[in-house]
Design a protein around this motif. Structure first.
Motif, PDB file in Angstrom:
ATOM      1  N   PHE A 211       0.833  -1.203   0.000  1.00 23.23           N
ATOM      2  CA  PHE A 211       0.000   0.000   0.000  1.00 23.23           C
ATOM      3  C   PHE A 211       0.872   1.260   0.000  1.00 23.23           C
ATOM      4  CE2 PHE A 211      -3.943   1.998   2.270  1.00 23.23           C
ATOM      5  CZ  PHE A 211      -4.306   2.601   1.072  1.00 23.23           C
ATOM      6  N   PHE A 212       1.907   1.279   0.844  1.00 34.71           N
ATOM      7  CA  PHE A 212       2.767   2.464   0.908  1.00 34.71           C
ATOM      8  C   PHE A 212       3.556   2.632  -0.391  1.00 34.71           C
ATOM      9  CE2 PHE A 212       6.519   4.923   2.403  1.00 34.71           C
ATOM     10  CZ  PHE A 212       5.839   6.033   2.881  1.00 34.71           C
ATOM     11  N   GLU A 213       4.035   1.539  -0.960  1.00 35.69           N
ATOM     12  CA  GLU A 213       4.722   1.628  -2.255  1.00 35.69           C
ATOM     13  C   GLU A 213       3.813   2.246  -3.304  1.00 35.69           C
ATOM     14  OE1 GLU A 213       6.238  -2.153  -3.420  1.00 35.69           O
ATOM     15  OE2 GLU A 213       7.474  -2.415  -1.614  1.00 35.69           O
TER      16      GLU A 213
ATOM     17  N   ARG B  86      -0.069   4.374 -13.580  1.00 34.83           N
ATOM     18  CA  ARG B  86       0.365   4.875 -12.272  1.00 34.83           C
ATOM     19  C   ARG B  86      -0.829   5.355 -11.467  1.00 34.83           C
ATOM     20  NH1 ARG B  86       4.914   9.601 -11.985  1.00 34.83           N
ATOM     21  NH2 ARG B  86       6.392   7.865 -12.118  1.00 34.83           N
ATOM     22  N   LEU B  87      -0.843   5.055 -10.171  1.00 35.25           N
ATOM     23  CA  LEU B  87      -1.926   5.490  -9.289  1.00 35.25           C
ATOM     24  C   LEU B  87      -2.009   7.023  -9.314  1.00 35.25           C
ATOM     25  CD1 LEU B  87      -3.907   4.105  -7.220  1.00 35.25           C
ATOM     26  CD2 LEU B  87      -2.328   4.860  -5.439  1.00 35.25           C
ATOM     27  N   PRO B  88      -3.166   7.574  -9.677  1.00 30.79           N
ATOM     28  CA  PRO B  88      -3.256   9.021  -9.912  1.00 30.79           C
ATOM     29  C   PRO B  88      -3.061   9.908  -8.677  1.00 30.79           C
ATOM     30  CG  PRO B  88      -5.428   8.010 -10.022  1.00 30.79           C
ATOM     31  CD  PRO B  88      -4.438   6.890  -9.951  1.00 30.79           C
ATOM     32  N   PHE B  89      -3.237   9.342  -7.482  1.00 33.32           N
ATOM     33  CA  PHE B  89      -3.050  10.163  -6.279  1.00 33.32           C
ATOM     34  C   PHE B  89      -1.809   9.739  -5.487  1.00 33.32           C
ATOM     35  CE2 PHE B  89      -6.206   6.848  -5.565  1.00 33.32           C
ATOM     36  CZ  PHE B  89      -5.705   6.175  -4.465  1.00 33.32           C
ATOM     37  N   CYS B  90      -0.848   9.121  -6.160  1.00 32.40           N
ATOM     38  CA  CYS B  90       0.425   8.811  -5.505  1.00 32.40           C
ATOM     39  C   CYS B  90       1.288  10.065  -5.425  1.00 32.40           C
ATOM     40  CB  CYS B  90       1.160   7.707  -6.263  1.00 32.40           C
ATOM     41  SG  CYS B  90       1.855   8.223  -7.836  1.00 32.40           S
TER      42      CYS B  90
ATOM     43  N   ILE C 164       3.886   0.202   9.779  1.00 30.81           N
ATOM     44  CA  ILE C 164       4.176  -0.458   8.494  1.00 30.81           C
ATOM     45  C   ILE C 164       4.735   0.544   7.496  1.00 30.81           C
ATOM     46  CG2 ILE C 164       3.170  -1.712   6.560  1.00 30.81           C
ATOM     47  CD1 ILE C 164       1.082  -2.850   8.492  1.00 30.81           C
ATOM     48  N   PHE C 165       4.117   1.730   7.414  1.00 29.78           N
ATOM     49  CA  PHE C 165       4.591   2.756   6.469  1.00 29.78           C
ATOM     50  C   PHE C 165       6.003   3.217   6.823  1.00 29.78           C
ATOM     51  CE2 PHE C 165       0.225   4.503   4.899  1.00 29.78           C
ATOM     52  CZ  PHE C 165      -0.048   3.251   4.346  1.00 29.78           C
TER      53      PHE C 165
END
Length: 451
Positions: free
Chosen positions: A74-76, A98-102, A136-137
């Protein structure tokens, strides 16, 4: 007729044994690609910059998606928009990209700080709902940083800004930055560039003093370790941070170097004290065997000479004043008492140490400010350690008797030099001594006037 005995165990036909849910989860196959696709499915119909709806969707999705198991994935995703494969290559989803809100998307543009702050707010909202994601993050951030040499220069700049915001907001400590000191990251200057960009962002919302404390707490305050091996000298460090218009980092480096040198001196002094203790113990055993009661009188003198020599050498090499060094000598002298289990043992050992090593303390308190520094340091020590609190007054008296502390220093400390912490208690313990010294000082003034 022989009877044949069967070894088969009885069974219940038609009964199905069900696995508990947590056992089923533990045995489920680990599929980070499926988790990535599920995150896209949950958020695909939301505008990339509608952070409120994205946050709400991810919050609700936590009930079905296994955030605890896939927290690192999730953090990646939230940082790079994809999955970090072995070797540091980012793998994006074949259908969605690519995830748009990364972070790498939100921090695009002329000013990555704006998008990084929005991303930081999203991270905070997620972890407020799912507290276990904080740990975890934080752990996964080290893995993300370990591959900065594989990312593009532009993505590294975005990552440095995002990490700087996370650290300045209190979500992360400086601890993950230890990863940047690995050789494969420092050799080409990637780590130095990343660290410089991160600190520039960090200092926008925090002070240099906070930066110094944060670096020291994470034990990465030796800034020279972020430089390539062939550029690890003071000149290269000074030129770099002057060129970056970050001269305050030079001060941080100088202060950290001084702290490291003080630490080295302290441990050298402790070694001298401990070595002398071993010699005295061996001599005492031999003397007891030979019925010799006069044990190692000269050993204390030799130890004090060694302590004084080490202290004076460090003062000359680092251009330190007496007040900076005498407190280190005191801590080293008192270090053997720290292992005492009972208050009475510590009391006895403390006064033995004072008597043995008062000559070196006397040598290093030739100035009034050195005496005051020592007095205030002992007060702080007695305040922190309850075992010494009620013996503070006697410690002051013993040091006065050994000519380590003068009457004027004790009077000044009592009138205006004492630390606020425990002041009332310690002034009460030294009240009779201070009154006696004040009377003596007044009598001397009267005698001088009569003459």
């Amino acid at each position: 007729m022989s009877a044949q005995v069967s070894n088969e165990k009885p069974t219940l036909n038609g009964v199905r044994i069900r696995a508990r849910k947590r056992d089923a989860k533990a045995q489920a196959k680990y599929e980070p690609e499926d988790f990535r696709e599920n995150v896209f499915q949950v958020t695909k119909d939301i505008e990339p910059k509608d952070y409120s709806k994205i946050s709400s969707a991810l919050d609700i999705a936590g009930n079905t998606l296994d955030y605890r198991r896939y927290g690192d994935t999730f953090f990646e995703l939230l940082v790079t928009g994809g999955l970090i494969a072995p070797g540091g290559v980012i793998e994006y989803d074949e259908d969605y990209g690519r995830l748009p809100f990364c972070l790498f998307e939100l921090a695009s543009g002329d000013d990555p700080l704006v998008g990084a702050k929005s991303w930081n707010a999203l991270i905070h909202k997620l972890t407020r709902r799912y507290k276990y994601l904080e740990r975890i993050f934080s752990k996964t951030s080290q893995h993300v940083l370990e591959n900065v040499h594989r990312y593009s220069e532009d993505d590294n700049r975005k990552l440095a800004v995002g990490m700087g915001v996370l650290i300045s907001s209190g979500f992360l400590t400086m601890e993950p930055l230890k990863t940047l000191q690995k050789e494969h990251l420092t050799k080409d200057g990637v780590a130095l560039r990343f660290f410089t960009d991160l600190v520039r962002v960090y200092l926008k919302d925090t002070s240099v003093d906070q930066l110094r404390r944060a670096l020291a707490k994470a034990r990465i305050d030796q800034l020279i370790d972020f430089f390539p091996p062939n550029k690890r000298d003071d000149d290269c460090l000074t030129r770099h941070f002057e060129a970056e218009d970050m001269s305050e980092l030079i001060e941080v480096h100088v202060a950290a170097r001084a702290n490291a040198e003080r630490g080295n001196l302290f441990y050298d002094l402790v070694d001298i004290v401990n070595d002398a203790k071993l010699v005295r113990d061996a001599a005492a055993a031999a003397a007891e065997k030979d019925n010799d009661v006069d044990v190692d009188k000269d050993k204390y003198k030799a130890t004090n000479i060694s302590l004084a020599k080490a202290a004076k050498t460090a003062m000359r090499a680092n251009k330190w004043d007496e007040p900076q060094v005498v407190v280190l000598v005191w801590d080293a002298i008192m270090s053997p008492t720290e292992s005492a289990l009972k208050v009475e043992q510590m009391e006895q050992q403390s006064f033995v140490q004072i008597k043995r090593h008062s000559p070196v303390l006397e040598l290093l308190t030739s100035e009034p400010k050195s005496e005051i520094a020592l007095l205030k340091h002992i007060q702080a020590h007695a305040y922190r350690d309850p075992r010494l609190t009620k013996y503070f007054g006697r410690i002051v008296y013993e040091l006065y008797s050994a000519d380590v502390l003068s009457d004027s220093a004790i009077i000044f400390w009592a009138s205006k030099g004492a630390n606020p912490e425990g002041k009332a208690v310690f002034l009460e313990q030294t009240r009779s001594l201070v009154r006696k010294l004040e009377t003596m000082a007044s009598d001397e003034e009267e005698d001088s006037d009569d003459e």
